[in-house]
Design a protein around this motif. Sequence first.
Motif, PDB file in Angstrom:
ATOM      1  N   SER A 137      15.969   6.229  63.295  1.00  0.00           N
ATOM      2  CA  SER A 137      15.463   5.646  64.533  1.00  0.00           C
ATOM      3  C   SER A 137      14.189   6.365  64.955  1.00  0.00           C
ATOM      4  N   SER A 138      13.642   5.944  66.093  1.00  0.00           N
ATOM      5  CA  SER A 138      12.393   6.547  66.560  1.00  0.00           C
ATOM      6  C   SER A 138      12.607   7.947  67.107  1.00  0.00           C
ATOM      7  N   ASN A 139      13.812   8.289  67.509  1.00  0.00           N
ATOM      8  CA  ASN A 139      14.104   9.628  68.024  1.00  0.00           C
ATOM      9  C   ASN A 139      15.058  10.310  67.053  1.00  0.00           C
ATOM     10  N   SER A 140      14.549  11.033  66.087  1.00  0.00           N
ATOM     11  CA  SER A 140      15.435  11.609  65.093  1.00  0.00           C
ATOM     12  C   SER A 140      14.798  12.810  64.418  1.00  0.00           C
ATOM     13  N   PHE A 141      15.687  13.628  63.808  1.00  0.00           N
ATOM     14  CA  PHE A 141      15.264  14.717  62.950  1.00  0.00           C
ATOM     15  C   PHE A 141      15.680  14.390  61.528  1.00  0.00           C
ATOM     16  N   LEU A 142      14.860  14.768  60.559  1.00  0.00           N
ATOM     17  CA  LEU A 142      15.166  14.581  59.154  1.00  0.00           C
ATOM     18  C   LEU A 142      15.199  15.950  58.519  1.00  0.00           C
ATOM     19  N   LEU A 143      16.377  16.387  58.085  1.00  0.00           N
ATOM     20  CA  LEU A 143      16.538  17.729  57.547  1.00  0.00           C
ATOM     21  C   LEU A 143      16.734  17.662  56.048  1.00  0.00           C
ATOM     22  N   ASP A 144      16.035  18.519  55.317  1.00  0.00           N
ATOM     23  CA  ASP A 144      16.186  18.613  53.871  1.00  0.00           C
ATOM     24  C   ASP A 144      16.511  20.052  53.533  1.00  0.00           C
ATOM     25  N   SER A 145      17.529  20.243  52.708  1.00  0.00           N
ATOM     26  CA  SER A 145      17.978  21.606  52.437  1.00  0.00           C
ATOM     27  C   SER A 145      17.022  22.377  51.526  1.00  0.00           C
ATOM     28  N   VAL A 190      24.034  11.495  67.478  1.00  0.00           N
ATOM     29  CA  VAL A 190      24.560  10.842  66.293  1.00  0.00           C
ATOM     30  C   VAL A 190      24.011  11.568  65.084  1.00  0.00           C
ATOM     31  N   VAL A 191      24.884  11.865  64.127  1.00  0.00           N
ATOM     32  CA  VAL A 191      24.482  12.559  62.917  1.00  0.00           C
ATOM     33  C   VAL A 191      24.769  11.656  61.730  1.00  0.00           C
ATOM     34  N   LYS A 192      23.759  11.463  60.876  1.00  0.00           N
ATOM     35  CA  LYS A 192      23.960  10.742  59.629  1.00  0.00           C
ATOM     36  C   LYS A 192      23.717  11.697  58.488  1.00  0.00           C
ATOM     37  N   LYS A 193      24.672  11.739  57.563  1.00  0.00           N
ATOM     38  CA  LYS A 193      24.599  12.673  56.456  1.00  0.00           C
ATOM     39  C   LYS A 193      24.634  11.889  55.156  1.00  0.00           C
ATOM     40  N   ALA A 194      23.585  12.029  54.349  1.00  0.00           N
ATOM     41  CA  ALA A 194      23.535  11.346  53.064  1.00  0.00           C
ATOM     42  C   ALA A 194      23.987  12.310  51.987  1.00  0.00           C
ATOM     43  N   ASN A 195      25.112  12.010  51.331  1.00  0.00           N
ATOM     44  CA  ASN A 195      25.659  12.908  50.325  1.00  0.00           C
ATOM     45  C   ASN A 195      24.931  12.744  49.009  1.00  0.00           C
ATOM     46  N   HIS A 202      25.517  22.854  51.325  1.00  0.00           N
ATOM     47  CA  HIS A 202      25.959  22.069  50.171  1.00  0.00           C
ATOM     48  C   HIS A 202      24.891  21.083  49.694  1.00  0.00           C
ATOM     49  N   GLY A 203      23.682  21.228  50.207  1.00  0.00           N
ATOM     50  CA  GLY A 203      22.593  20.422  49.681  1.00  0.00           C
ATOM     51  C   GLY A 203      22.500  19.024  50.247  1.00  0.00           C
ATOM     52  N   ASP A 204      23.170  18.731  51.345  1.00  0.00           N
ATOM     53  CA  ASP A 204      23.098  17.402  51.936  1.00  0.00           C
ATOM     54  C   ASP A 204      21.826  17.232  52.750  1.00  0.00           C
TER      55      ASP A 204
END
Length: 817
Positions: free
Chosen positions: A21-29, A82-87, A531-533
Amino acid sequence: MSLHAFKESLKPCSTTQQPPSSNSFLLDSHFPTQIPRIPPKSSLSQQIRRLQDSPLSISPPPRPQRDAKCNNDEEEDEGNLVVKKANLGPPKLTPFQFDHTGPFQPLLLSSHGEIPVTQVPSSINCRLLEHQRVGVKFLYGLYKNNHGGILGDDMGLGKTIQTIAFLAAIFGKDGESMLSGNWENKRDPVLIICPTSVIHNWESEFSKWSNFSVSIYHGTNRDLIYDKLQADGVEILITSFDTFRIHGSSLLDIKWNVVIADEAHRLKNEKSKLYKACLEIKTPRRYGLTGTVMQNKIMELFNIFDWVAPGSLGSREHFRDFYDEPLKHGQRSSAPDRFVKIADERKQHLVAVLRKYMLRRTKEETIGHLMMGKEDNIVFCAMSDVQKRVYTRMLQLPEIQCLINKDMDCSCGSPLKQVECCKRIVPDGIIWAYLHKDNPDGCDSCPFCLVLPCLVKLQQISNHLELIKPNPKDDPDKQNKDAEFAAAVFGPDIDLVGGNTQNESFMGLSDVKHCGKMRALEKLLFSWISHGDKVLLFSYSVRMLDILEKFLIRKGYCFSRLDGSTPTNLRQSLVDDFNKSPSKQKRHVVVFRFLAAGSLEELVYTRQVYKQQLSNIAVSGNMEKRYFEGVQDCKEFQGELFGICNLFRDLSDKLFTSEIIEMHEVHKTEKQGSINLSEETCSLVSESETRLCTQPVRAATSNPELEDLGIVYAHRNEDVVNFGPGTQEKIDTGISSGDSLSMPNISSIPQRKKPDCVPKKQKVTLIDERKRTQYRYIAQFMGMGELAFSKWLLSATPLEREKVLLDYKKKKKILNG
């Protein structure tokens, strides 16, 4: 459902991955190596096992360079985290492809031997998926019989593409329509009304798929476009809802071949100016495109259908009496069997009528095999102790007490209610005084003008205490008011939370000890990143994003920030960088929606479940579990969901949602000889056609692992609401040429008088006097009159009723001992 059962039953479902969405954080391990893993079978239990195997010192990984975009302009709107986690893991499925999914040949729509031949051009048909071809045929079936209807596919299934393919067929585009003799392939123009944000998307799609003459009736060039329209130079005219509402009167003298409303749920309110303006359009065929044909109330369904197919569902009064009231009252948790039976009959009949005018498909039914799975988990996080105290003080403010007590007799001795007499205004209230600073006598809406501001404050407290402090971007007057309000609700805890002004301390803002949601996020996020998610954090509140940003910096996590202040030309690059791994967009997605347990958010969520269930019942004919006693728009059965008193109810010491859901399991054993309060003591309950069960409720199983995470209760949304295919899936969606849009034939189902559908209080002649006496004794034990006790009984939770009954029996035993 117990937490143990919930943990064991979590398994992935197949729905699509949503873009950030327009208000979000994108985290990469950014870990050097990744261990391939298949999508988890049990999401929440897996997180717990991870935490058990990981040191909980939560020492951050080496801090890589971060990329953050700070927001300075976007308007604040407080909301849930809201948290979305891509495995990570090897993709199981092939990528989604639209191009060339079929043979390069036209799709015949008209009957064999029919002249002229109507068909979708080969250049379009070869790129359609099979469900889209079915949708085009459905639209043409409506068209050739001068019917309107609704294409109700889920978002992402190509409603725009299906519409363009249908229009290309009826306009004979690409020279593929075989015309006979001197038949003139002349058509009246098509009007498309849509949200402003998708106007240019429609224009772009038309240019990609066909060769229409498309004009946009929007902005300063409206007069030029109108002249072109009058000169027959326009085949497709696109305008926005707002433009049509304000300037659409000039288009009402045009005879339109087809009118299409994109996001047709905007036409749900029959009293709106937009709805009334759209009713004036001259056309024999109106079509609606929407994935949410019903959002809040069943009557919205009638309004939309009465626009696309007038008279298809009868009159408004008929629809309300024959469908709306029976379906709502039949869904009550304690509805009598005859109510449930009538509701089931009316539901099946309604779906049978709707299938003639609506095609509804879900992603799971159509392209589920092309997508990775998505799980939607609802996680109820325990508020911190100071959050609970602040929330309770908020409920004690004079504004909220005025709303709660509005229907009580006025203390001045007047026969009027408080809301009609001395307590209509709240001059000693901080919020009320600010809203009416220019009008000390109050407004015409008092005190109901206080409802929304008070709800906003409760929601802010539920998310983070910093949100109720003054925002430096506001004007000084509002900052002073917010500072005064914060001081009032913080009370003796004001020093603990850093005062009543915005905290400027980095360490203070990034600390999680006073925020229940952030305490849970801290531990789960450590597990996911280690765990690299990849993780996406969503919030409706910009100020909450500011706090999360400081928290991520403190923990040393690499992240990018995307919100309303992010330049448009940078947004896609941020997303692309986040998705730069080889398995881009092929991951199983797990969503954790964080709610503050015991807060307003729980009640809002249960209302959403209620509305989802009603929508599934009315639109798809699904069977839904009967959790709730409340009935929407019915003062007699507000139950646990509706009414102002429920909105401002203190749930801090209750497991509200888990009690309701587990109560459904108790209801299943009622017919096995169980004894409840209504059988023992409640004759008045029989008078109101209500059977309130007070069986002992299995509270959410105590689980130390969940408690360590700060989670009170959790479940998967699809375990609560039926997302499976409904009755409509099994019914042919075509319309034969002989069908008509006359008043639906309801003679096949026996019509009952309204009292059979809508429960009313009536005198019951055969009443056990012993039960009436026992009921009166319990009311006296509670210090209430019978009427007051009956109202309390209808709104109390099962555990509250059970506790009263047990306490009464204990006292009776002592007195008789």
